[in-house]
Scaffold this motif. Structure first.
Motif, mmCIF file in Angstrom:
data_model
loop_
_atom_site.group_PDB
_atom_site.id
_atom_site.type_symbol
_atom_site.label_atom_id
_atom_site.label_comp_id
_atom_site.label_asym_id
_atom_site.label_seq_id
_atom_site.Cartn_x
_atom_site.Cartn_y
_atom_site.Cartn_z
ATOM 1 N N ILE A 24 30.332 93.749 55.894
ATOM 2 C CA ILE A 24 31.124 93.473 57.092
ATOM 3 C C ILE A 24 30.982 94.625 58.080
ATOM 4 C CG2 ILE A 24 33.430 92.997 58.008
ATOM 5 C CD1 ILE A 24 34.151 91.871 55.233
ATOM 6 N N TYR A 25 30.722 94.249 59.330
ATOM 7 C CA TYR A 25 30.510 95.245 60.377
ATOM 8 C C TYR A 25 31.305 94.890 61.623
ATOM 9 C CZ TYR A 25 26.624 96.728 57.491
ATOM 10 O OH TYR A 25 25.874 97.177 56.439
ATOM 11 N N GLU A 26 31.674 95.918 62.366
ATOM 12 C CA GLU A 26 32.361 95.714 63.639
ATOM 13 C C GLU A 26 31.386 95.143 64.658
ATOM 14 O OE1 GLU A 26 35.228 98.175 66.721
ATOM 15 O OE2 GLU A 26 34.383 99.197 64.993
ATOM 16 N N GLY A 27 31.872 94.275 65.511
ATOM 17 C CA GLY A 27 31.037 93.673 66.539
ATOM 18 C C GLY A 27 30.235 94.707 67.298
ATOM 19 N N ALA A 28 28.990 94.400 67.584
ATOM 20 C CA ALA A 28 28.029 95.223 68.321
ATOM 21 C C ALA A 28 27.448 96.377 67.500
ATOM 22 C CB ALA A 28 28.619 95.750 69.631
ATOM 23 N N ASP A 29 27.905 96.568 66.262
ATOM 24 C CA ASP A 29 27.357 97.649 65.430
ATOM 25 C C ASP A 29 26.042 97.217 64.790
ATOM 26 O OD1 ASP A 29 29.432 99.357 65.962
ATOM 27 O OD2 ASP A 29 30.297 99.289 63.937
ATOM 28 N N ASP A 30 25.047 98.091 64.843
ATOM 29 C CA ASP A 30 23.829 97.876 64.075
ATOM 30 C C ASP A 30 24.188 98.035 62.598
ATOM 31 O OD1 ASP A 30 22.364 97.534 66.378
ATOM 32 O OD2 ASP A 30 21.490 99.540 66.350
ATOM 33 N N TRP A 31 23.385 97.467 61.725
ATOM 34 C CA TRP A 31 23.647 97.543 60.297
ATOM 35 C C TRP A 31 22.339 97.710 59.546
ATOM 36 C CZ3 TRP A 31 21.525 93.710 57.225
ATOM 37 C CH2 TRP A 31 21.038 92.589 57.903
ATOM 38 N N ARG A 32 22.445 98.062 58.271
ATOM 39 C CA ARG A 32 21.278 98.241 57.404
ATOM 40 C C ARG A 32 21.535 97.571 56.057
ATOM 41 N NH1 ARG A 32 22.024 102.538 60.469
ATOM 42 N NH2 ARG A 32 20.259 103.636 61.388
ATOM 43 N N LEU A 39 19.807 99.584 47.795
ATOM 44 C CA LEU A 39 18.531 99.199 48.392
ATOM 45 C C LEU A 39 17.997 100.332 49.262
ATOM 46 C CD1 LEU A 39 19.391 95.539 49.460
ATOM 47 C CD2 LEU A 39 18.260 96.318 47.371
ATOM 48 N N LYS A 40 16.716 100.636 49.096
ATOM 49 C CA LYS A 40 16.055 101.688 49.869
ATOM 50 C C LYS A 40 14.615 101.273 50.156
ATOM 51 C CE LYS A 40 19.522 104.545 49.426
ATOM 52 N NZ LYS A 40 20.582 104.200 50.333
ATOM 53 N N GLY A 41 14.107 101.644 51.318
ATOM 54 C CA GLY A 41 12.720 101.369 51.663
ATOM 55 C C GLY A 41 12.411 99.883 51.732
ATOM 56 N N ARG A 42 11.139 99.521 51.493
ATOM 57 C CA ARG A 42 10.711 98.117 51.571
ATOM 58 C C ARG A 42 11.205 97.362 50.346
ATOM 59 N NH1 ARG A 42 9.227 96.883 56.243
ATOM 60 N NH2 ARG A 42 8.475 94.882 55.571
ATOM 61 N N SER A 47 16.246 86.008 49.044
ATOM 62 C CA SER A 47 15.866 84.900 49.929
ATOM 63 C C SER A 47 14.356 84.849 50.176
ATOM 64 C CB SER A 47 16.582 85.042 51.272
ATOM 65 O OG SER A 47 16.131 86.209 51.956
ATOM 66 N N GLY A 48 13.625 85.902 49.740
ATOM 67 C CA GLY A 48 12.184 85.963 49.938
ATOM 68 C C GLY A 48 11.771 86.784 51.143
ATOM 69 N N LEU A 49 12.724 87.167 51.961
ATOM 70 C CA LEU A 49 12.460 87.967 53.155
ATOM 71 C C LEU A 49 12.146 89.404 52.762
ATOM 72 C CD1 LEU A 49 12.569 88.136 56.307
ATOM 73 C CD2 LEU A 49 14.988 88.720 56.051
ATOM 74 N N GLU A 50 11.054 89.948 53.303
ATOM 75 C CA GLU A 50 10.709 91.344 53.057
ATOM 76 C C GLU A 50 11.218 92.177 54.223
ATOM 77 O OE1 GLU A 50 6.893 94.302 52.341
ATOM 78 O OE2 GLU A 50 6.637 92.150 52.102
ATOM 79 N N VAL A 51 11.966 93.246 53.903
ATOM 80 C CA VAL A 51 12.578 94.083 54.931
ATOM 81 C C VAL A 51 12.487 95.551 54.543
ATOM 82 C CG1 VAL A 51 14.235 92.290 55.625
ATOM 83 C CG2 VAL A 51 14.897 93.981 53.912
ATOM 84 N N ASP A 52 12.688 96.411 55.540
ATOM 85 C CA ASP A 52 12.897 97.832 55.288
ATOM 86 C C ASP A 52 14.409 98.012 55.232
ATOM 87 O OD1 ASP A 52 13.354 100.567 55.394
ATOM 88 O OD2 ASP A 52 11.757 100.948 56.832
#
Length: 118
Positions: A24-32, A39-42, A47-52
């Motif tokens: 949960i994040y405040e509106g307009a905040d970027d998130w990771r 979770l770290k790195g790639r 869901s099958g999505l690859e992300v950093d």
């Protein structure tokens, strides 16, 4: 299924500290993906999505708090009910029909984002 915060949100912030997954994040905040998880790195998400996991992601909402579906486990494995919904004073934390997951899938997601063995 994940939880979503509706437009009825009054931006009180009661939900954010209750989330065991930091979903949960405040509106307009970027998130990771790495926020509050192991979770770290790639990584390849369930869901099958690859992300950093460390790369900032754009806010899902600019106006109200939001929940990242890929991090939401409905508190399965932590609590008996979604804690965001339990503390929300206006009942705007509701199941998100766009993300239907079984209890097994939610437990697997929890294990994945917190690096736990089955």
């Amino acid at each position: 299924m994940a939880i979503i915060i509706t437009d009825d949100c009054i931006n009180c912030g009661a939900c954010e500290p209750e989330c065991p997954n930091n979903a949960i994040y405040e509106g307009a905040d970027d998130w990771r993906y790495s926020d509050g998880t192991t979770l770290k790195g790639r990584v390849v998400l369930p869901s099958g999505l690859e992300v950093d996991a460390d790369e900032p992601q754009q806010a899902i909402s600019d106006d109200i708090y939001f929940i990242v579906a890929d991090k939401c486990t409905e508190c399965i494995g932590f609590h008996d009910e979604p804690q965001c919904a339990a503390v929300c004073p206006v009942d705007c934390c509701v199941p998100d029909d766009a993300y239907k997951e079984t209890e097994e899938e939610l437990l697997a997601k929890k294990r994945f984002i917190h690096d736990e063995e089955a």
